[in-house]
Enzyme design. Structure first.
Site, PDB file in Angstrom:
ATOM      1  N   LYS A 105       0.881  -1.169   0.000  1.00 37.09           N
ATOM      2  CA  LYS A 105       0.000   0.000   0.000  1.00 37.09           C
ATOM      3  C   LYS A 105       0.919   1.220   0.000  1.00 37.09           C
ATOM      4  O   LYS A 105       1.444   1.622   1.030  1.00 37.09           O
ATOM      5  CB  LYS A 105      -0.882  -0.022   1.257  1.00 37.09           C
ATOM      6  CG  LYS A 105      -2.215   0.670   1.121  1.00 37.09           C
ATOM      7  CD  LYS A 105      -2.127   2.148   0.837  1.00 37.09           C
ATOM      8  CE  LYS A 105      -1.741   2.958   2.051  1.00 37.09           C
ATOM      9  NZ  LYS A 105      -1.489   4.397   1.717  1.00 37.09           N
TER      10      LYS A 105
ATOM     11  N   CYS B 258      13.787  10.457   6.834  1.00 36.37           N
ATOM     12  CA  CYS B 258      13.726   9.983   8.222  1.00 36.37           C
ATOM     13  C   CYS B 258      15.069  10.155   8.928  1.00 36.37           C
ATOM     14  O   CYS B 258      15.120  10.430  10.109  1.00 36.37           O
ATOM     15  CB  CYS B 258      13.262   8.542   8.264  1.00 36.37           C
ATOM     16  SG  CYS B 258      14.106   7.511   7.069  1.00 36.37           S
TER      17      CYS B 258
ATOM     18  N   GLU C 148      10.519  15.857  15.484  1.00 38.80           N
ATOM     19  CA  GLU C 148      10.868  15.750  14.074  1.00 38.80           C
ATOM     20  C   GLU C 148      10.040  16.766  13.268  1.00 38.80           C
ATOM     21  O   GLU C 148       8.817  16.779  13.359  1.00 38.80           O
ATOM     22  CB  GLU C 148      10.570  14.332  13.569  1.00 38.80           C
ATOM     23  CG  GLU C 148      10.987  14.126  12.130  1.00 38.80           C
ATOM     24  CD  GLU C 148      10.742  12.699  11.639  1.00 38.80           C
ATOM     25  OE1 GLU C 148       9.642  12.171  11.890  1.00 38.80           O
ATOM     26  OE2 GLU C 148      11.642  12.131  11.005  1.00 38.80           O
TER      27      GLU C 148
ATOM     28  N   GLU D 218       9.756   1.707  10.925  1.00 39.85           N
ATOM     29  CA  GLU D 218      10.813   2.691  10.674  1.00 39.85           C
ATOM     30  C   GLU D 218      10.140   4.045  10.729  1.00 39.85           C
ATOM     31  O   GLU D 218       9.366   4.401   9.846  1.00 39.85           O
ATOM     32  CB  GLU D 218      11.417   2.377   9.307  1.00 39.85           C
ATOM     33  CG  GLU D 218      12.821   2.875   9.177  1.00 39.85           C
ATOM     34  CD  GLU D 218      12.846   4.257   8.587  1.00 39.85           C
ATOM     35  OE1 GLU D 218      12.757   5.233   9.376  1.00 39.85           O
ATOM     36  OE2 GLU D 218      12.939   4.367   7.371  1.00 39.85           O
TER      37      GLU D 218
HETATM   38  P1  NAD Z   1       1.887   8.569   7.811  1.00 41.46           P
HETATM   39  O1  NAD Z   1       2.540   7.765   8.864  1.00 41.46           O
HETATM   40  O2  NAD Z   1       0.504   9.048   8.028  1.00 41.46           O
HETATM   41  O3  NAD Z   1       1.864   7.781   6.410  1.00 41.46           O
HETATM   42  C1  NAD Z   1       2.806   6.770   6.061  1.00 41.46           C
HETATM   43  C2  NAD Z   1       2.057   5.643   5.370  1.00 41.46           C
HETATM   44  O4  NAD Z   1       1.132   5.055   6.301  1.00 41.46           O
HETATM   45  C3  NAD Z   1       1.211   6.072   4.161  1.00 41.46           C
HETATM   46  O5  NAD Z   1       1.246   5.055   3.172  1.00 41.46           O
HETATM   47  C4  NAD Z   1      -0.182   6.165   4.760  1.00 41.46           C
HETATM   48  O6  NAD Z   1      -1.207   6.004   3.803  1.00 41.46           O
HETATM   49  C5  NAD Z   1      -0.175   5.007   5.729  1.00 41.46           C
HETATM   50  N1  NAD Z   1      -1.160   5.098   6.805  1.00 41.46           N
HETATM   51  C6  NAD Z   1      -1.701   6.220   7.356  1.00 41.46           C
HETATM   52  N2  NAD Z   1      -2.602   5.893   8.299  1.00 41.46           N
HETATM   53  C7  NAD Z   1      -2.628   4.543   8.361  1.00 41.46           C
HETATM   54  C8  NAD Z   1      -3.338   3.615   9.158  1.00 41.46           C
HETATM   55  N3  NAD Z   1      -4.216   4.004  10.080  1.00 41.46           N
HETATM   56  N4  NAD Z   1      -3.110   2.293   8.972  1.00 41.46           N
HETATM   57  C9  NAD Z   1      -2.210   1.886   8.055  1.00 41.46           C
HETATM   58  N5  NAD Z   1      -1.513   2.715   7.264  1.00 41.46           N
HETATM   59  C10 NAD Z   1      -1.706   4.034   7.416  1.00 41.46           C
HETATM   60  O7  NAD Z   1       2.830   9.763   7.506  1.00 41.46           O
HETATM   61  P2  NAD Z   1       2.394  11.123   6.786  1.00 41.46           P
HETATM   62  O8  NAD Z   1       1.110  11.690   7.256  1.00 41.46           O
HETATM   63  O9  NAD Z   1       2.493  10.847   5.356  1.00 41.46           O
HETATM   64  O10 NAD Z   1       3.524  12.060   7.353  1.00 41.46           O
HETATM   65  C11 NAD Z   1       3.394  12.583   8.688  1.00 41.46           C
HETATM   66  C12 NAD Z   1       4.712  12.588   9.375  1.00 41.46           C
HETATM   67  O11 NAD Z   1       5.264  11.258   9.377  1.00 41.46           O
HETATM   68  C13 NAD Z   1       5.786  13.414   8.714  1.00 41.46           C
HETATM   69  O12 NAD Z   1       5.698  14.742   9.030  1.00 41.46           O
HETATM   70  C14 NAD Z   1       7.024  12.757   9.245  1.00 41.46           C
HETATM   71  O13 NAD Z   1       7.347  13.245  10.508  1.00 41.46           O
HETATM   72  C15 NAD Z   1       6.654  11.300   9.353  1.00 41.46           C
HETATM   73  N6  NAD Z   1       7.135  10.487   8.217  1.00 41.46           N
HETATM   74  C16 NAD Z   1       8.239   9.727   8.408  1.00 41.46           C
HETATM   75  C17 NAD Z   1       8.711   8.964   7.369  1.00 41.46           C
HETATM   76  C18 NAD Z   1       9.933   8.116   7.527  1.00 41.46           C
HETATM   77  O14 NAD Z   1      10.599   7.818   6.541  1.00 41.46           O
HETATM   78  N7  NAD Z   1      10.226   7.656   8.710  1.00 41.46           N
HETATM   79  C19 NAD Z   1       8.097   8.980   6.125  1.00 41.46           C
HETATM   80  C20 NAD Z   1       6.948   9.755   5.961  1.00 41.46           C
HETATM   81  C21 NAD Z   1       6.494  10.500   7.028  1.00 41.46           C
END
Ligand code: NAD
Length: 490
Positions: free
Chosen positions: A184, A293, A392, A259
Site C-alpha cells: 500500500k 527519516c 521531528e 521505521e
Molecule cells: P503517515 O505515517 O501518516 O503515512 C505513512 C504511510 O502510512 C502512508 O502510506 C499512509 O497512507 C499510511 N497510513 C496512514 N494511516 C494509516 C493507518 N491508520 N493504517 C495503516 N496505514 C496508514 O505519515 P504522513 O502523514 O504521510 O507524514 C506525517 C509525518 O510522518 C511526517 O511529518 C514525518 O514526521 C513522518 N514520516 C516519516 C517517514 C519516515 O521515513 N520515517 C516517512 C513519511 C512521514
C-alpha cells in the site's frame, strides 16, 4: 471522486491497482487525485481502494505463495529480482522523472532514487540463494538442522518521501526470502511503485507474487494491517501511525518492522575537519527538502568552535534555493500543503519561542504560486528543551546547539525520544569510537553522513524511531523465520 466524474481537462486514464497479475479498479470505483507538489495541480488519478480490494490482493498473494511463486527455487527467485533490477536501471530516467514530478523532489534526486531502487533488486536478487540455515551440535544420535523459511504474505506500507527506494528495499528483501507481497503506497506518491510493479509483471514474476493496492492510510492501509491473512507488516512512516499498525498487527499476531523517523544529531568536536564537515552538515538536512527519516536535523557543536561553524553554515544556507522539481535546485517543494504548513509552523513557533533565525534560503522567483514551498531555515542556539530541539520537523530546518565536553555531547545527542542515525565529526580516533559506541541509535557515521544511503548497511532505529532492521542482510532475517528440525537417528 468516482472513476466517471473526472475532470475532462485531465484526460489521462486513472492508474490501476495490480492484483493477482491483473490491472484492477477499486471495487467502489472511487479515485484519488494526484497533485504535483511543484504547482499543486492534478496530473493523474489513482484508485481509492478499500477493504475488499485489500482482501483480493491478500488472497492473490496467498495463492502465489502456496503455488507458482512458492515453488520457485531461491536461485530462480533471485534471477527474477535481478531482471527486475535491470529493468528498473534501464528505465531509471523515466522512473526518476516520474518520481520527481510525483513527490516534487529535484530531478537529480529522483534519478538517484531510481538507481538505488535498481540496486535493491540487484542486491537482494543476488542474495536470495545465499540465505542459509545452520546445524547445531546436540545430543549423541541427533542431527539438528535450522532452516530459514519465508513468513508467507507480507504487507508493506510505504511513505511518500522515497517511494521508489523504500518500496525497493522492503519488497526486494521480502521477495528474496520467498514471501508474496501486498503493498500500500502513500496516497501522495504511488506512481513509481505502480510502474515498477508493472515491470515485475513484464519480467515474468508469477501472478500474485507482488500486488499493489493504492489508497488512503485509514482505509486501504488499515485494512492491510488488520487483515488476518497477512503474516508480517513492514511499515515506514510516522510514530503515531506506526503505533496503530503495531496494534492492528498484534490482533492477528503478525510481526512488524517499524521505521518511524528521527531527530538525528551530528556532533562536531573542535578537532574536526570543518571544511569537509560543513557541506555535509547542510546536505544532510537539505536532501529531499529535509523530508528524510534520517535527516541530520540537529548539529551539536563544541562551544569553543560554535561561532566558527555558524559562520561557515550561514552563507551556505543563504545560498540555498527551493524550486520546482524540474529546475533541479537544492530542494523542491514539500510534499503537500499540510506538510508545508507543518514546517512553516515549526519555524514560526521556534522564532516566537526565542530561537534566533540565523539564515534563510530562498524560494525561486519563478516557482509556481500553487506549489508547496518552504524556505530552508537555520536556527540557533536552540534551547535544549525547545520543541524544535526534540521533535521531528520533516522539513529543511536545522537547529544548532552548543555542548561543553564529550559527556555533555553524548547526553545531548541521546536526549530525545528518537534514535535513528548519528554523525560524529572528530580527528581523535579513540574519541570517534567511544562516542559512536555511546550513541543510542541504529547507525553512526564517523567523519561523514549518509542520510538514506547504503543498500548494504543495516538500517533502523531504537526508541521512538521504531524497531526491526531494513537493508543489508539483516532485512533477510526480518522477512524469514527459522525452523529447527531435530532428527533422532540413534
Ligand atoms: P503517515 O505515517 O501518516 O503515512 C505513512 C504511510 O502510512 C502512508 O502510506 C499512509 O497512507 C499510511 N497510513 C496512514 N494511516 C494509516 C493507518 N491508520 N493504517 C495503516 N496505514 C496508514 O505519515 P504522513 O502523514 O504521510 O507524514 C506525517 C509525518 O510522518 C511526517 O511529518 C514525518 O514526521 C513522518 N514520516 C516519516 C517517514 C519516515 O521515513 N520515517 C516517512 C513519511 C512521514
Amino acid at each position: 471522486m468516482t472513476a466517471h466524474d473526472k475532470n475532462p481537462a485531465d484526460a489521462q486514464p486513472a492508474l490501476l491497482n495490480l492484483v493477482g497479475g491483473r490491472d484492477a479498479e477499486a471495487t467502489d470505483r472511487q479515485l484519488i487525485e494526484v497533485l504535483c507538489p511543484s504547482d499543486g495541480k492534478v496530473f493523474a488519478h489513482i484508485q481509492r481502494s478499500g477493504a475488499a480490494d485489500v482482501d483480493a490482493a491478500v488472497k492473490a498473494a496467498r495463492r502465489a505463495f502456496e503455488g507458482p511463486w512458492g515453488r520457485l527455487t531461491a536461485t530462480e527467485r533471485g534471477r527474477l529480482l535481478v531482471k527486475l533490477g535491470e529493468a528498473v536501471a534501464a528505465r531509471a530516467k523515466e522512473l526518476g522523472e516520474l518520481e520527481s514530478r510525483d513527490t516534487g523532489k529535484p530531478l537529480s534526486q529522483g534519478r538517484a532514487d531510481a538507481d538505488a531502487a535498481a540496486r535493491y533488486f540487484e542486491f537482494y536478487g543476488t542474495a536470495a540463494d545465499k540465505l542459509h540455515g545452520d546445524t547445531i551440535p546436540f545430543l549423541n544420535g541427533y542431527t539438528v538442522a535450522v532452516m530459514r523459511e519465508p513468513l508467507g504474505v507480507t504487507g508493506h506500507i510505504v511513505p511518500w518521501n522515497y517511494p521508489l527506494q523504500i518500496f525497493g528495499r522492503s519488497v526486494a528483501a521480502s521477495l528474496a526470502c520467498g514471501n508474496a507481497c501486498v503493498v500500500k503506497p502513500a496516497e501522495d506518491a504511488s506512481l513509481t511503485v505502480l510502474r515498477v510493479a508493472q515491470l515485475a509483471r513484464e519480467v515474468g514474476f508469477p501472478d500474485g507474487a507482488l500486488n499493489i493496492v493504492t489508497g488512503y492510510g485509514h482505509e486501504a492501509g488499515a485494512a492491510l494491517t488488520e487483515h488476518p491473512g497477512v503474516d508480517f507488516i513492514s511499515f515506514t512512516g510516522s510514530p503515531e501511525v506506526g503505533s496503530l499498525v503495531q496494534q492492528a498487527a498484534a490482533k492477528h499476531h503478525a510481526g512488524v518492522t517499524l521505521e518511524l523517523g528521527g531527530k538525528s544529531p551530528q556532533l562536531v568536536f573542535a578537532d574536526a575537519d570543518l571544511d569537509t564537515a560543513a557541506p555535509i552538515l547542510v546536505k544532510a538536512i537539505i536532501q529531499n527538502g529535509g523530508q528524510t527519516c534520517s535527516a541530520g536535523s540537529r548539529v551539536l557543536i563544541e562551544r569553543k568552535i560554535f561561532d566558527r561553524v555558524l559562520s561557515m553554515l550561514v552563507p551556505k544556507f543563504e545560498a540555498l534555493r527551493a524550486g520546482p522539481h524540474d529546475r533541479d535546485l537544492d530542494l523542491g517543494p514539500m510534499i503537500n500543503a499540510k506538510q508545508q504548513r507543518r514546517v512553516n509552523g515549526f519555524i514560526d513557533a521556534a522564532i516566537a519561542d526565542g530561537a534566533p533565525l540565523l539564515a534563510k534560503g530562498a524560494i525561486a522567483s519563478d516557482a509556481p504560486d500553487g506549489g508547496f514551498y518552504s524556505a530552508p531555515a537555520l536556527l540557533g542556539p536552540v534551547n535544549r528543551d525547545a520543541r524544535l530541539a526534540r521533535e521531528e520537523v520533516f522539513g529543511p530546518v536545522l537547529s544548532l546547539m552548543p555542548f561543553d565536553d564529550e559527556a555533555d555531547a553524548v547526553a545531548l545527542a541521546n536526549g530525545t525520544d528518537y534514535g535513528l542515525v548519528a554523525g560524529v565529526w572528530t580527528n581523535d580516533a579513540k574519541r570517534s569510537m567511544r562516542v559512536a559506541r555511546a550513541m543510542r541509535c541504529g547507525q553512526v557515521f564517523v567523519n561523514g553522513y549518509g542520510a538514506g544511503g547504503g543498500i548494504e548497511l543495516p538500517f533502523g532505529g531504537v526508541k521512538k524511531s521504531g524497531h526491526g532492521r531494513e537493508k543489508g542482510f539483516e532485512a533477510l532475517y526480518e522477512f524469514s523465520a527459522t525452523k529447527t528440525i531435530v532428527v533422532n537417528h540413534g
